[in-house]
Design a protein around this motif. Sequence first.
Motif, PDB file in Angstrom:
ATOM      1  N   TRP A  34       0.652  -1.206   0.058  1.00 50.04           N
ATOM      2  CA  TRP A  34      -0.080  -0.170  -0.090  1.00 50.04           C
ATOM      3  C   TRP A  34       0.892   1.272  -0.024  1.00 50.04           C
ATOM      4  O   TRP A  34       0.657   2.223  -0.795  1.00 50.04           O
ATOM      5  N   LEU A  35       1.804   1.266   0.826  1.00 43.15           N
ATOM      6  CA  LEU A  35       2.799   2.454   1.034  1.00 43.15           C
ATOM      7  C   LEU A  35       3.533   2.762  -0.635  1.00 43.15           C
ATOM      8  O   LEU A  35       3.660   3.829  -1.117  1.00 43.15           O
ATOM      9  N   GLU A  61      11.896   2.030   7.147  1.00 46.02           N
ATOM     10  CA  GLU A  61      13.090   3.149   6.684  1.00 46.02           C
ATOM     11  C   GLU A  61      13.719   2.989   5.525  1.00 46.02           C
ATOM     12  O   GLU A  61      13.747   4.006   4.566  1.00 46.02           O
ATOM     13  N   ALA A  62      13.709   1.758   5.066  1.00 47.17           N
ATOM     14  CA  ALA A  62      14.197   1.590   3.642  1.00 47.17           C
ATOM     15  C   ALA A  62      13.168   2.076   2.321  1.00 47.17           C
ATOM     16  O   ALA A  62      13.483   1.975   1.395  1.00 47.17           O
ATOM     17  N   LEU A  63      11.877   2.135   3.009  1.00 47.83           N
ATOM     18  CA  LEU A  63      10.868   2.823   2.136  1.00 47.83           C
ATOM     19  C   LEU A  63      10.831   4.173   2.076  1.00 47.83           C
ATOM     20  O   LEU A  63      10.064   4.686   1.575  1.00 47.83           O
ATOM     21  N   GLY A  64      11.773   4.669   2.966  1.00 47.05           N
ATOM     22  CA  GLY A  64      11.814   6.144   3.016  1.00 47.05           C
ATOM     23  C   GLY A  64      11.017   6.917   4.075  1.00 47.05           C
ATOM     24  O   GLY A  64      10.742   8.001   4.200  1.00 47.05           O
ATOM     25  N   TYR A  65      10.511   6.181   5.347  1.00 46.86           N
ATOM     26  CA  TYR A  65       9.903   6.464   6.216  1.00 46.86           C
ATOM     27  C   TYR A  65      10.367   6.371   7.599  1.00 46.86           C
ATOM     28  O   TYR A  65      11.039   5.376   7.740  1.00 46.86           O
ATOM     29  N   VAL A  84       8.303  13.167   6.134  1.00 49.85           N
ATOM     30  CA  VAL A  84       8.108  14.567   6.079  1.00 49.85           C
ATOM     31  C   VAL A  84       8.842  15.016   7.585  1.00 49.85           C
ATOM     32  O   VAL A  84       8.565  16.105   7.980  1.00 49.85           O
ATOM     33  N   GLY A  85       9.623  14.241   8.104  1.00 49.47           N
ATOM     34  CA  GLY A  85      10.237  14.283   9.338  1.00 49.47           C
ATOM     35  C   GLY A  85       9.154  13.845  10.536  1.00 49.47           C
ATOM     36  O   GLY A  85       7.834  13.673  10.370  1.00 49.47           O
ATOM     37  N   ILE A  86       9.746  13.642  11.638  1.00 49.44           N
ATOM     38  CA  ILE A  86       9.173  13.151  12.840  1.00 49.44           C
ATOM     39  C   ILE A  86       9.910  13.466  13.970  1.00 49.44           C
ATOM     40  O   ILE A  86      10.920  13.233  14.374  1.00 49.44           O
TER      41      ILE A  86
END
Length: 270
Positions: A34-35, A61-65, A84-86
Amino acid sequence: MACMHGESRVGAAMRIATWNVNSLKVRMPRVEEWLGYARPDILCLQETKLADAAFPALAFEALGYQTAHHGRGQWNGVAILSRVGIDEVVDGFCEGLEADTDTRLISATCGGVRVSSVYVPNGRAVGSDHYHYKLSWLERLRRHLDHTADPASPVAVCGDFNVAPEDRDVWDHRRFAGSTHVTQPERDAVEHLKAWGLVDALRLRHQEDRLFTYWDYRAGDFHTHRGMRIDLILVSKPLADKVEFVLIDRFARKGKLPSDHAPMLVDVAG
DNA sequence: ATGGTCGAGTATCGA
Protein backbone atom coordinates in the motif's frame (compact mmCIF):
# COMPACT_ATOMS: atom_id res chain seq x y z
CA MET A 1 15.61 21.28 -0.02
CA ALA A 2 12.64 22.43 1.97
CA CYS A 3 11.55 19.07 3.34
CA MET A 4 14.34 17.86 5.57
CA HIS A 5 13.63 16.46 9.01
CA GLY A 6 11.44 18.59 11.20
CA GLU A 7 11.41 21.57 8.93
CA SER A 8 8.14 23.29 8.25
CA ARG A 9 6.64 22.29 4.94
CA VAL A 10 4.25 25.19 4.74
CA GLY A 11 3.33 25.51 1.10
CA ALA A 12 3.81 21.80 0.29
CA ALA A 13 0.95 19.45 -0.46
CA MET A 14 0.60 16.55 1.95
CA ARG A 15 -1.12 13.16 2.01
CA ILE A 16 -2.16 11.98 5.48
CA ALA A 17 -3.48 8.43 5.97
CA THR A 18 -4.72 6.07 8.68
CA TRP A 19 -5.13 2.29 8.80
CA ASN A 20 -6.09 -0.18 11.50
CA VAL A 21 -3.97 -3.11 10.33
CA ASN A 22 -5.14 -5.73 12.88
CA SER A 23 -1.65 -7.19 13.48
CA LEU A 24 1.25 -5.59 11.65
CA LYS A 25 3.11 -8.91 11.76
CA VAL A 26 0.46 -10.49 9.55
CA ARG A 27 -0.26 -7.33 7.54
CA MET A 28 3.27 -6.14 6.73
CA PRO A 29 3.17 -7.31 3.08
CA ARG A 30 -0.11 -5.47 2.56
CA VAL A 31 1.21 -2.33 4.26
CA GLU A 32 4.38 -2.34 2.15
CA GLU A 33 2.29 -2.84 -0.98
CA TRP A 34 0.00 0.00 0.00
CA LEU A 35 2.84 2.40 0.79
CA GLY A 36 4.18 1.61 -2.66
CA TYR A 37 1.12 2.80 -4.54
CA ALA A 38 -0.60 5.23 -2.14
CA ARG A 39 2.66 6.97 -1.16
CA PRO A 40 1.28 8.82 1.88
CA ASP A 41 3.51 11.42 3.50
CA ILE A 42 2.18 10.39 6.91
CA LEU A 43 0.56 7.06 7.84
CA CYS A 44 -0.99 6.38 11.23
CA LEU A 45 -1.32 2.69 12.14
CA GLN A 46 -3.45 1.06 14.82
CA GLU A 47 -3.57 -2.44 16.30
CA THR A 48 0.02 -3.29 15.41
CA LYS A 49 -0.15 -5.88 18.24
CA LEU A 50 3.63 -5.54 18.57
CA ALA A 51 6.09 -4.63 21.27
CA ASP A 52 8.35 -1.72 20.36
CA ALA A 53 11.32 -4.10 19.95
CA ALA A 54 9.42 -6.09 17.29
CA PHE A 55 8.32 -3.07 15.25
CA PRO A 56 9.87 -3.27 11.73
CA ALA A 57 11.37 0.23 11.77
CA LEU A 58 14.22 -0.71 9.42
CA ALA A 59 11.86 -2.07 6.77
CA PHE A 60 9.93 1.20 6.80
CA GLU A 61 13.16 3.19 6.78
CA ALA A 62 14.15 1.36 3.60
CA LEU A 63 10.91 2.64 2.05
CA GLY A 64 11.74 6.21 3.05
CA TYR A 65 9.74 6.48 6.28
CA GLN A 66 10.83 7.49 9.73
CA THR A 67 8.70 5.88 12.42
CA ALA A 68 7.51 6.09 16.00
CA HIS A 69 5.74 3.15 17.65
CA HIS A 70 4.07 2.67 21.03
CA GLY A 71 3.16 -0.91 21.83
CA ARG A 72 3.63 -3.68 24.34
CA GLY A 73 2.67 -6.63 22.16
CA GLN A 74 -0.42 -8.82 21.83
CA TRP A 75 -2.99 -6.04 22.07
CA ASN A 76 -3.36 -2.52 20.73
CA GLY A 77 -0.19 -0.76 19.62
CA VAL A 78 -0.08 2.42 17.51
CA ALA A 79 2.48 3.96 15.16
CA ILE A 80 3.21 6.95 12.98
CA LEU A 81 5.20 6.68 9.74
CA SER A 82 6.44 9.87 8.12
CA ARG A 83 8.58 10.88 5.18
CA VAL A 84 8.31 14.57 6.13
CA GLY A 85 10.15 14.35 9.45
CA ILE A 86 9.07 13.07 12.85
CA ASP A 87 9.78 15.03 16.01
CA GLU A 88 8.46 15.64 19.52
CA VAL A 89 7.17 12.08 19.86
CA VAL A 90 4.88 11.54 22.86
CA ASP A 91 3.71 8.07 23.90
CA GLY A 92 0.21 8.01 25.35
CA PHE A 93 -1.35 10.84 27.31
CA CYS A 94 0.47 13.68 28.96
CA GLU A 95 -2.26 15.66 30.67
CA GLY A 96 -0.83 15.12 34.14
CA LEU A 97 -3.00 12.22 35.26
CA GLU A 98 -2.16 8.56 35.76
CA ALA A 99 0.13 6.86 33.29
CA ASP A 100 -1.33 5.33 30.16
CA THR A 101 -0.35 1.66 30.01
CA ASP A 102 -2.73 0.80 27.20
CA THR A 103 -0.64 1.85 24.16
CA ARG A 104 -3.59 3.34 22.29
CA LEU A 105 -2.14 6.77 21.52
CA ILE A 106 1.04 8.21 20.03
CA SER A 107 1.66 11.76 18.83
CA ALA A 108 4.41 13.42 16.80
CA THR A 109 5.08 16.52 14.73
CA CYS A 110 5.49 15.64 11.06
CA GLY A 111 6.06 18.29 8.40
CA GLY A 112 4.57 20.99 10.60
CA VAL A 113 1.47 18.96 11.50
CA ARG A 114 0.82 17.72 15.02
CA VAL A 115 -0.31 14.16 14.31
CA SER A 116 -1.91 11.65 16.68
CA SER A 117 -2.57 7.97 15.93
CA VAL A 118 -5.42 6.78 18.15
CA TYR A 119 -7.02 3.42 18.87
CA VAL A 120 -10.13 4.13 20.94
CA PRO A 121 -11.26 1.26 23.21
CA ASN A 122 -14.00 -0.90 21.68
CA GLY A 123 -16.42 -0.61 24.59
CA ARG A 124 -17.75 -4.17 24.21
CA ALA A 125 -21.22 -3.99 25.78
CA VAL A 126 -23.18 -0.78 26.49
CA GLY A 127 -23.06 0.00 30.20
CA SER A 128 -20.11 -2.32 30.88
CA ASP A 129 -16.90 -1.20 32.55
CA HIS A 130 -15.30 -1.30 29.10
CA TYR A 131 -17.97 1.03 27.74
CA HIS A 132 -17.41 3.58 30.51
CA TYR A 133 -13.66 3.25 29.99
CA LYS A 134 -14.19 4.07 26.32
CA LEU A 135 -16.11 7.24 27.18
CA SER A 136 -13.54 8.34 29.74
CA TRP A 137 -10.71 7.57 27.27
CA LEU A 138 -12.29 9.88 24.68
CA GLU A 139 -12.66 12.60 27.31
CA ARG A 140 -9.04 12.09 28.27
CA LEU A 141 -8.05 12.50 24.62
CA ARG A 142 -9.87 15.84 24.59
CA ARG A 143 -7.92 16.96 27.67
CA HIS A 144 -4.72 15.72 26.05
CA LEU A 145 -5.36 18.06 23.12
CA ASP A 146 -6.23 20.89 25.51
CA HIS A 147 -2.79 20.51 27.08
CA THR A 148 -0.58 19.68 24.11
CA ALA A 149 -1.90 21.24 20.91
CA ASP A 150 -3.33 24.40 19.39
CA PRO A 151 -6.43 24.24 17.17
CA ALA A 152 -5.21 27.34 15.31
CA SER A 153 -2.23 25.34 14.02
CA PRO A 154 -2.22 22.22 11.80
CA VAL A 155 -3.45 19.20 13.80
CA ALA A 156 -4.58 15.78 12.57
CA VAL A 157 -6.09 13.17 14.90
CA CYS A 158 -6.28 9.93 12.95
CA GLY A 159 -7.38 6.43 13.79
CA ASP A 160 -9.96 3.89 14.81
CA PHE A 161 -12.51 5.68 16.98
CA ASN A 162 -14.82 2.67 17.34
CA VAL A 163 -17.70 5.14 16.99
CA ALA A 164 -19.91 5.63 13.92
CA PRO A 165 -20.62 9.37 14.11
CA GLU A 166 -24.08 9.23 12.51
CA ASP A 167 -26.74 6.72 11.48
CA ARG A 168 -25.62 7.04 7.84
CA ASP A 169 -22.24 5.64 8.93
CA VAL A 170 -23.53 2.09 9.55
CA TRP A 171 -25.00 -0.35 7.03
CA ASP A 172 -28.38 -0.55 8.81
CA HIS A 173 -28.85 1.75 11.79
CA ARG A 174 -31.94 -0.19 12.89
CA ARG A 175 -29.76 -3.27 13.38
CA PHE A 176 -27.38 -1.29 15.58
CA ALA A 177 -30.02 0.22 17.86
CA GLY A 178 -28.76 0.11 21.45
CA SER A 179 -25.37 -1.40 20.64
CA THR A 180 -21.92 0.10 21.05
CA HIS A 181 -20.41 2.34 18.37
CA VAL A 182 -23.69 4.20 17.79
CA THR A 183 -24.96 5.24 21.25
CA GLN A 184 -25.52 8.91 21.95
CA PRO A 185 -22.91 9.10 24.75
CA GLU A 186 -20.26 7.72 22.37
CA ARG A 187 -21.27 10.13 19.62
CA ASP A 188 -21.36 12.99 22.13
CA ALA A 189 -17.83 12.08 23.24
CA VAL A 190 -16.58 12.32 19.65
CA GLU A 191 -18.47 15.59 19.20
CA HIS A 192 -16.83 16.96 22.35
CA LEU A 193 -13.46 16.02 20.92
CA LYS A 194 -14.31 17.78 17.65
CA ALA A 195 -15.50 20.82 19.59
CA TRP A 196 -11.86 21.39 20.54
CA GLY A 197 -11.42 22.52 16.94
CA LEU A 198 -11.49 19.51 14.62
CA VAL A 199 -13.63 18.49 11.65
CA ASP A 200 -14.28 15.08 10.12
CA ALA A 201 -12.22 15.34 6.92
CA LEU A 202 -14.24 12.82 4.91
CA ARG A 203 -17.43 14.84 5.38
CA LEU A 204 -15.75 17.90 3.89
CA ARG A 205 -15.78 16.09 0.56
CA HIS A 206 -18.45 13.36 0.71
CA GLN A 207 -22.02 13.47 1.99
CA GLU A 208 -23.32 10.12 0.79
CA ASP A 209 -24.19 7.30 3.18
CA ARG A 210 -22.67 3.80 3.18
CA LEU A 211 -19.09 5.04 3.09
CA PHE A 212 -17.47 2.48 5.36
CA THR A 213 -13.96 1.81 6.66
CA TYR A 214 -14.59 -1.44 8.56
CA TRP A 215 -16.33 -4.68 7.69
CA ASP A 216 -16.47 -7.68 10.04
CA TYR A 217 -14.62 -10.74 8.73
CA ARG A 218 -17.68 -12.86 9.44
CA ALA A 219 -20.64 -13.68 7.27
CA GLY A 220 -19.25 -12.12 4.12
CA ASP A 221 -19.96 -8.67 5.50
CA PHE A 222 -17.48 -7.04 3.13
CA HIS A 223 -18.97 -8.59 0.02
CA THR A 224 -22.50 -7.54 1.04
CA HIS A 225 -21.19 -4.10 2.09
CA ARG A 226 -22.36 -4.47 5.68
CA GLY A 227 -19.85 -2.08 7.18
CA MET A 228 -19.31 0.85 9.47
CA ARG A 229 -17.42 4.13 9.22
CA ILE A 230 -15.46 4.11 12.46
CA ASP A 231 -12.02 5.21 11.23
CA LEU A 232 -11.71 8.98 11.08
CA ILE A 233 -9.21 11.66 10.19
CA LEU A 234 -10.06 14.75 12.22
CA VAL A 235 -8.28 17.95 11.18
CA SER A 236 -8.00 21.46 12.58
CA LYS A 237 -9.13 24.46 10.53
CA PRO A 238 -5.77 25.29 8.92
CA LEU A 239 -5.81 21.81 7.36
CA ALA A 240 -9.58 21.61 6.81
CA ASP A 241 -9.47 24.73 4.67
CA LYS A 242 -7.06 22.95 2.32
CA VAL A 243 -8.53 19.42 2.10
CA GLU A 244 -8.73 18.62 -1.61
CA PHE A 245 -9.32 14.88 -1.80
CA VAL A 246 -10.44 12.13 0.56
CA LEU A 247 -10.42 8.41 -0.24
CA ILE A 248 -11.32 5.19 1.57
CA ASP A 249 -9.29 2.55 -0.25
CA ARG A 250 -11.70 -0.39 -0.41
CA PHE A 251 -9.25 -2.15 -2.74
CA ALA A 252 -6.95 -2.72 0.26
CA ARG A 253 -9.77 -4.57 2.08
CA LYS A 254 -9.83 -7.18 -0.71
CA GLY A 255 -7.39 -9.90 -1.71
CA LYS A 256 -4.99 -11.99 0.33
CA LEU A 257 -4.89 -11.61 4.12
CA PRO A 258 -6.65 -8.23 4.34
CA SER A 259 -7.20 -6.28 7.54
CA ASP A 260 -10.85 -5.94 8.50
CA HIS A 261 -10.34 -2.16 8.08
CA ALA A 262 -9.61 -0.23 4.89
CA PRO A 263 -7.03 2.56 4.88
CA MET A 264 -8.23 6.13 4.37
CA LEU A 265 -6.26 9.10 3.08
CA VAL A 266 -6.66 12.86 2.96
CA ASP A 267 -4.83 15.16 0.55
CA VAL A 268 -4.16 18.66 1.84
CA ALA A 269 -3.20 21.33 -0.69
CA GLY A 270 0.03 23.25 -0.38
C1' DA B 1 -30.49 -20.25 12.56
C1' DT B 2 -29.05 -14.36 16.25
C1' DG B 3 -24.05 -17.65 13.83
C1' DG B 4 -20.40 -16.66 10.60
C1' DT B 5 -13.89 -15.14 10.84
C1' DC B 6 -9.89 -13.56 12.04
C1' DG B 7 -5.45 -12.93 15.20
C1' DA B 8 -3.61 -13.29 19.68
C1' DG B 9 -1.51 -17.85 21.38
C1' DT B 10 -2.17 -22.96 21.70
C1' DA B 11 -7.55 -22.77 25.33
C1' DT B 12 -10.10 -19.38 24.79
C1' DC B 13 -10.59 -14.42 24.41
C1' DG B 14 -11.19 -10.08 21.96
C1' DA B 15 -13.05 -7.59 17.98
